[in-house]
Design an enzyme around this catalytic site. Structure first.
Site, mmCIF file in Angstrom:
data_model
loop_
_atom_site.group_PDB
_atom_site.id
_atom_site.type_symbol
_atom_site.label_atom_id
_atom_site.label_comp_id
_atom_site.label_asym_id
_atom_site.label_seq_id
_atom_site.Cartn_x
_atom_site.Cartn_y
_atom_site.Cartn_z
ATOM 1 N N GLY A 11 -10.820 -175.412 56.342
ATOM 2 C CA GLY A 11 -10.723 -174.200 55.361
ATOM 3 C C GLY A 11 -9.390 -173.457 55.967
ATOM 4 O O GLY A 11 -8.659 -173.160 54.977
ATOM 5 N N ASP A 32 -5.516 -185.308 60.282
ATOM 6 C CA ASP A 32 -6.923 -184.795 60.969
ATOM 7 C C ASP A 32 -7.654 -186.070 61.540
ATOM 8 O O ASP A 32 -7.662 -187.201 61.148
ATOM 9 C CB ASP A 32 -7.834 -184.296 59.662
ATOM 10 N N HIS A 126 2.643 -150.825 64.822
ATOM 11 C CA HIS A 126 3.930 -150.592 65.382
ATOM 12 C C HIS A 126 3.690 -150.761 67.126
ATOM 13 O O HIS A 126 2.916 -150.412 67.743
ATOM 14 C CB HIS A 126 4.583 -149.062 65.353
ATOM 15 N N HIS A 135 -5.719 -164.709 67.514
ATOM 16 C CA HIS A 135 -6.165 -164.704 66.028
ATOM 17 C C HIS A 135 -6.576 -163.355 65.497
ATOM 18 O O HIS A 135 -7.622 -162.639 66.307
ATOM 19 C CB HIS A 135 -7.486 -165.970 65.932
#
Ligand SMILES: CC(C)(COP(=O)(O)OP(=O)(O)OC[C@H]1O[C@@H](n2cnc3c(N)ncnc32)[C@H](O)[C@@H]1OP(=O)(O)O)[C@@H](O)C(=O)NCCC(=O)NCCS
Length: 196
Positions: A11, A32, A126, A135
């Site tokens: 996905g 894959d 910032h 992630h």
């Protein structure tokens, strides 16, 4: 013709394929290890993940798991891929192999490490530093002057308050709110977060 090899027909790989097309890639293939997967997002799966360097073109690893993403990135020179609808300050450092999705905002003097995913609608404010292979999930927010250690995963919709440091290898659950430094590796959930 711009060519891209996407490692991982998942996905996440589909979303990366869309970003690639937006960036002018016309010849997109996937790799894959699941032989039953023949295509992804309308593009063909042409081989196994370890075969990346056999194929011409730019490369990007589209695997959510940070450990596997790091392993697969080792022998490949990966590109940085940024959705044209992300908002990136001109004063940002971004490491190779990082992907920044639609609607993400990265503000001034932020540093994003190698192989990161800055996912849809997330933000890094910032002066924050995001380590390698992190992630920042969909809709998660890292406020200003934070430091996120390598391979830490900030779950969907989570918030890291400003000036907070999180050590490497942590999992911050979906919707969690981090208001103090996290110094022990683990999984943290809730508001404010508790370790589980
Ligand atoms: C935090 C997380 C990793 C825990 O997963 P897990 O170890 O499999 O834990 P479980 O699902 O067994 O849940 C353990 C307990 O924590 C609770 N819990 C799990 N995730 C939670 C969360 N994000 N917020 C609040 N409570 C949570 C469960 O309800 C369960 O409580 P119970 O024991 O009272 O029933 C996972 O739930 C999570 O939030 N993943 C993030 C996914 C994500 O953001 N994906 C983004 C893709 S872009």
């Amino acid at each position: 013709m711009k060519k891209l090899v996407i490692i991982g027909a998942s996905g996440h790989g589909k979303v990366i394929a869309d970003i690639a097309v937006k960036n002018g890639y016309e010849d997109v293939i996937f790799l894959d290890d699941d032989e039953t997967v023949k295509e992804c997002a309308g593009f063909p799966v042409k081989g196994k993940t370890y075969e990346a360097n056999k194929f011409d073109g730019d490369k990007v690893v589209a695997i959510g798991n940070a450990v596997i993403r790091e392993k697969l990135s080792k022998d490949i020179k990966c590109i940085i891929l940024i959705h044209p609808d992300a908002v990136i300050s001109r004063r940002v450092e971004i490491g190779e192999g990082t992907v920044i999705m639609a609607g993400a905002v990265v503000n001034s003097d932020a540093k994003i490490g190698k192989g990161c995913i800055i996912n849809t609608g997330s933000s890094v404010d910032h002066d924050s530093v995001i380590g390698d292979f992190c992630h920042v999930s969909v809709g998660a927010h890292v406020a200003g002057t934070c430091h996120i250690g390598d391979k830490t995963w900030i779950g969907a919709g989570a918030t890291v308050s400003n000036n907070v440091n999180i050590c490497s290898g942590c999992m911050i659950g979906a919707g969690a709110v981090v208001i103090k430094n996290i110094e022990e590796v683990g999984t943290y959930i809730g508001c404010p977060v508790m370790r589980i």
